[in-house]
Scaffold this motif. Structure first.
Motif, mmCIF file in Angstrom:
data_model
loop_
_atom_site.group_PDB
_atom_site.id
_atom_site.type_symbol
_atom_site.label_atom_id
_atom_site.label_comp_id
_atom_site.label_asym_id
_atom_site.label_seq_id
_atom_site.Cartn_x
_atom_site.Cartn_y
_atom_site.Cartn_z
ATOM 1 N N UNK A 110 0.807 -1.234 -0.072
ATOM 2 C CA UNK A 110 0.152 -0.038 0.012
ATOM 3 C C UNK A 110 0.759 1.441 -0.120
ATOM 4 N N UNK A 111 2.005 1.393 0.398
ATOM 5 C CA UNK A 111 2.819 2.411 0.519
ATOM 6 C C UNK A 111 3.269 3.260 -0.971
ATOM 7 N N UNK A 112 3.123 2.146 -2.103
ATOM 8 C CA UNK A 112 3.673 2.182 -3.162
ATOM 9 C C UNK A 112 2.353 2.447 -4.194
ATOM 10 N N UNK A 113 2.447 3.467 -4.981
ATOM 11 C CA UNK A 113 1.578 3.717 -6.090
ATOM 12 C C UNK A 113 1.505 2.770 -7.219
ATOM 13 N N UNK A 114 2.794 2.366 -7.525
ATOM 14 C CA UNK A 114 2.995 1.284 -8.741
ATOM 15 C C UNK A 114 3.986 0.254 -8.381
ATOM 16 N N UNK A 115 4.215 -0.722 -9.190
ATOM 17 C CA UNK A 115 5.359 -1.750 -8.827
ATOM 18 C C UNK A 115 6.571 -1.048 -9.060
ATOM 19 N N UNK A 116 6.621 -0.203 -10.246
ATOM 20 C CA UNK A 116 7.831 0.584 -10.447
ATOM 21 C C UNK A 116 8.345 1.397 -9.247
ATOM 22 N N UNK B 153 17.722 -13.250 -17.610
ATOM 23 C CA UNK B 153 17.917 -11.974 -16.970
ATOM 24 C C UNK B 153 17.336 -10.766 -17.735
ATOM 25 N N UNK B 154 17.211 -10.962 -18.963
ATOM 26 C CA UNK B 154 16.195 -9.929 -19.956
ATOM 27 C C UNK B 154 15.092 -9.993 -19.613
ATOM 28 N N UNK B 155 14.561 -10.964 -18.962
ATOM 29 C CA UNK B 155 13.002 -10.650 -18.725
ATOM 30 C C UNK B 155 12.500 -9.628 -17.781
ATOM 31 N N UNK B 156 13.420 -9.745 -16.400
ATOM 32 C CA UNK B 156 12.998 -8.610 -15.429
ATOM 33 C C UNK B 156 13.281 -7.315 -16.041
ATOM 34 N N UNK B 157 14.357 -7.053 -16.762
ATOM 35 C CA UNK B 157 14.644 -5.881 -17.463
ATOM 36 C C UNK B 157 13.730 -5.481 -18.479
ATOM 37 N N UNK B 158 13.238 -6.320 -19.130
ATOM 38 C CA UNK B 158 12.159 -5.858 -20.190
ATOM 39 C C UNK B 158 10.784 -5.587 -19.351
ATOM 40 N N UNK B 159 10.253 -6.292 -18.421
ATOM 41 C CA UNK B 159 9.187 -6.146 -17.726
ATOM 42 C C UNK B 159 9.256 -4.849 -17.019
ATOM 43 N N UNK B 160 10.146 -4.717 -16.285
ATOM 44 C CA UNK B 160 10.187 -3.711 -15.352
ATOM 45 C C UNK B 160 10.398 -2.138 -16.189
#
Length: 125
Positions: free
Chosen positions: A31-37, A96-103
């Motif tokens: 809840x303290x974060x407005x987004x996953x980023x 490792x490319x997946x979390x880079x691309x997703x985020x």
């Protein structure tokens, strides 16, 4: 079930919790974060040099991962003209490319659509 740590939500006990080291929370309070980023960036600020992901013997620290996601987001926005709300399909194995691309896609404002790399053309359609 172990009691929730401060700042965490209590979650039902799951079989994998038995393998968690002592002190590792079973849930988090998003809840303290407005987004996953925003949650990711707060984690980078707290643990910049700790490993975020590893694959085939290569580790990415949270700071390195953040830098790559910023670069990828900028490329999406400037080279591909991705704007908030665009959908981006990610068809990748667990590398490792997946979390880079997703985020990076989330950082650019896109909606990530995960696509299984084993899908047939008919299933993709």
């Amino acid at each position: 079930m172990m009691p929730a740590m401060p700042g965490t939500h209590s979650v039902p006990a799951q079989p994998w919790h038995a393998r968690y080291p002592d002190g590792v929370p079973r849930g988090i309070d998003p809840t303290p974060y407005p987004t996953l980023v925003a949650m990711f960036d707060a984690t980078v600020a707290r643990f910049p040099t700790r490993p975020a992901f590893g694959n085939f013997g290569h580790l990415l620290s949270f700071r390195e991962l953040q830098r790559h996601t910023l670069d990828f987001a900028a490329w999406l926005q400037h080279a591909l003209h991705v704007v908030r709300g665009d959908r981006i399909a990610l068809m990748m194995p667990n590398v490792l490319s997946y979390p880079v691309a997703m985020l990076g896609a989330l950082r650019a404002g896109a909606t990530v659509v995960n696509v299984n790399p084993l899908y047939t053309p008919r299933e993709l359609k």
